[in-house]
Design an enzyme around this catalytic site. Structure first.
Site, short mmCIF file in Angstrom:
data_model
loop_
_atom_site.label_atom_id
_atom_site.label_comp_id
_atom_site.label_asym_id
_atom_site.label_seq_id
_atom_site.Cartn_x
_atom_site.Cartn_y
_atom_site.Cartn_z
N ILE A 13 20.71 -33.37 -33.21
CA ILE A 13 19.40 -32.93 -33.69
C ILE A 13 19.22 -33.32 -35.17
O ILE A 13 18.14 -33.72 -35.59
CB ILE A 13 19.20 -31.41 -33.46
CG1 ILE A 13 19.48 -31.07 -31.99
CG2 ILE A 13 17.79 -30.97 -33.86
CD1 ILE A 13 19.58 -29.59 -31.69
N ASP A 32 27.77 -34.73 -43.98
CA ASP A 32 28.42 -34.49 -42.68
C ASP A 32 29.91 -34.74 -42.87
O ASP A 32 30.28 -35.70 -43.56
CB ASP A 32 27.84 -35.44 -41.62
CG ASP A 32 28.07 -34.96 -40.20
OD1 ASP A 32 27.09 -34.73 -39.49
OD2 ASP A 32 29.26 -34.82 -39.81
N ASN A 92 33.83 -21.94 -39.44
CA ASN A 92 32.99 -23.12 -39.65
C ASN A 92 31.51 -22.75 -39.77
O ASN A 92 30.84 -23.15 -40.73
CB ASN A 92 33.20 -24.10 -38.50
CG ASN A 92 32.59 -25.46 -38.79
OD1 ASN A 92 32.81 -26.04 -39.85
ND2 ASN A 92 31.80 -25.96 -37.85
N TYR A 141 29.68 -18.10 -30.39
CA TYR A 141 28.75 -19.10 -30.92
C TYR A 141 27.43 -18.43 -31.30
O TYR A 141 26.95 -18.57 -32.44
CB TYR A 141 28.50 -20.21 -29.87
CG TYR A 141 27.29 -21.04 -30.19
CD1 TYR A 141 27.31 -21.95 -31.24
CD2 TYR A 141 26.10 -20.90 -29.46
CE1 TYR A 141 26.18 -22.69 -31.56
CE2 TYR A 141 24.98 -21.65 -29.77
CZ TYR A 141 25.03 -22.53 -30.82
OH TYR A 141 23.91 -23.26 -31.14
N HIS A 189 26.32 -30.67 -21.71
CA HIS A 189 24.89 -30.41 -21.46
C HIS A 189 24.40 -31.09 -20.19
O HIS A 189 24.82 -32.19 -19.84
CB HIS A 189 24.06 -30.86 -22.67
CG HIS A 189 24.36 -30.05 -23.88
ND1 HIS A 189 25.21 -30.48 -24.87
CD2 HIS A 189 23.96 -28.81 -24.24
CE1 HIS A 189 25.30 -29.55 -25.80
NE2 HIS A 189 24.55 -28.52 -25.44
N LEU A 190 23.46 -30.40 -19.55
CA LEU A 190 23.05 -30.78 -18.20
C LEU A 190 22.49 -32.21 -18.09
O LEU A 190 22.95 -32.98 -17.25
CB LEU A 190 22.00 -29.77 -17.68
CG LEU A 190 21.51 -30.07 -16.27
CD1 LEU A 190 22.63 -29.86 -15.26
CD2 LEU A 190 20.30 -29.20 -15.91
N ARG A 220 15.84 -23.08 -17.36
CA ARG A 220 15.96 -23.24 -18.82
C ARG A 220 14.67 -23.87 -19.34
O ARG A 220 13.92 -24.51 -18.61
CB ARG A 220 17.13 -24.16 -19.19
CG ARG A 220 18.51 -23.58 -18.88
CD ARG A 220 18.85 -22.43 -19.83
NE ARG A 220 20.15 -21.86 -19.55
CZ ARG A 220 20.37 -20.89 -18.64
NH1 ARG A 220 19.37 -20.39 -17.94
NH2 ARG A 220 21.58 -20.40 -18.47
#
Ligand code: UFG
Length: 327
Positions: A13, A32, A92, A141, A189-190, A220
């Site tokens: 993202i 990053d 983190n 999470y 992820h799907l 979803r």
């Protein structure tokens, strides 16, 4: 136009949002540590390989680049991993965020857009979900993101630190014009997993078909990553224009079952998706759909790529190109 720092800009993202910020004419720097991100998703000249725990270097960078606002993505995102190593998620996601906020305060930067999650709601009592529903995460999470939202609330009160937290539903798709897409390792992820099944012929497992939904599979709210990126731009511009801190859901308001996603993939690719039905995955609520009217009315955001076939087409475009690149 503003100077904006994107943390986690080598992720899925983050890299898309960096691209859309530049399209809008903003000047962007990326931080990053590349522990999960991909160097090739960021132009070399704007990438600073840096860990958020390195407060001194972060503060120096913020000052040197005269950064006006930060969009903060850098975090671990795998729900299952967070249940195996909760301490790693708090160190983190919470520790890294606090270090970033300290560096920002030292450098006099007081505007931040935060990447939060629908996992904050756990298993919601009511769907579609509005922002005032109970916060009740069911995994570390989700809890790590809620903790950061809470810290941001205190910083707003006592440090005049303005922030927008965006609670995403299921980010998916890719921006074809940017050559960017979803690259997680391992992938959980799907949509990327369904596309991989089409490419490899190895079946994807559908986690449960006995949920109380029309076809028995989970529902979803799939939000195209380009629409999601645009929500960040509205949010950061709101803060740059003196707007107040707030929290918003980001979703389309439309629910798709797993089987409906499989059908869309078959239609777009013209290929059969090899699949098997497996047991339910622990911690999966039957249905998660956003009520994102608050974001629409407050920040004027609209999703324009909500059609599942558009989402799958864009994700497929990237998956095909990526396989070719790896050959
Ligand atoms: N699914 C399968 N098979 C798979 C993978 C997923 O059937 O191999 C199903 C899941 O059971 C779920 C749906 O597809 O019903 C979507 O699953 P994802 O793993 O793609 O996404 P999640 O909804 O579990 O998680 C997403 C984000 C998280 C966030 C969560 C909160 O990835 O970061 O939404 O809403 F925490």
């Amino acid at each position: 136009m503003a100077k904006i720092l994107v943390t986690g800009g080598a992720g899925y993202i983050g890299s898309h949002t960096r691209y859309f910020l530049e399209q809008r004419g903003h000047s962007v720097m990326v931080v990053d540590n590349l522990s999960r991100g991909h160097r090739e998703l960021v132009p070399d000249k704007i990438l600073h390989v840096l860990d958020l725990h390195d407060k001194q270097r972060l503060a120096a960078l913020l000052k040197q680049e005269r950064i006006e606002a930060v969009i903060h993505f850098a975090a671990y995102i795998a729900v299952g991993e967070s249940t195996q190593h909760p301490e790693m998620y708090f160190a983190n996601n919470v520790g890294g965020s606090v270090s970033l906020f300290e560096a920002m305060i030292e450098a006099g930067v007081d505007k931040l857009v935060f990447s939060s999650t629908a996992a904050a709601y756990g298993t919601p009592k009511k769907v579609p979900i509005t922002e005032d529903q109970d916060i009740a995460p069911i995994n570390p999470y989700g809890e790590s993101k809620v903790m950061v939202e809470t810290i941001l609330d205190w910083l707003d009160r006592y440090r005049q630190f303005r922030s927008i937290s965006l609670r995403y539903f299921n980010a998916c798709g890719a921006e074809p014009a940017a050559g960017l897409g979803e690259l997680h390792d391992p992938e959980t992820h799907l949509i990327p997993l369904i596309l991989r099944a089409v490419q490899t012929g190895k079946p994807v497992t559908i986690f449960g078909d006995d949920y109380p939904t029309p076809d028995g599979t989970c529902i979803r709210d799939y939000i195209h990553v380009s629409d999601l990126s645009e929500a960040h731009i509205n949010a950061v511009e709101h803060l740059l224009n003196g707007g107040a801190s707030d929290i918003f859901n980001v979703g389309t308001g439309i629910g798709h079952t797993v089987k409906q996603v499989v059908d869309a993939v078959e239609k777009v690719t013209g290929k059969k998706v090899p699949s098997t039905i497996g047991p339910r995955r622990e911690g999966d609520p039957p249905s998660l759909v956003a009520d994102s009217r608050k974001l629409q009315t407050t920040l004027g955001w609209r999703p324009t790529r909500a059609d599942m076939e558009v989402i799958v087409r864009d994700a497929w475009h990237f998956a095909e190109a990526h396989v070719l690149k790896q050959k």
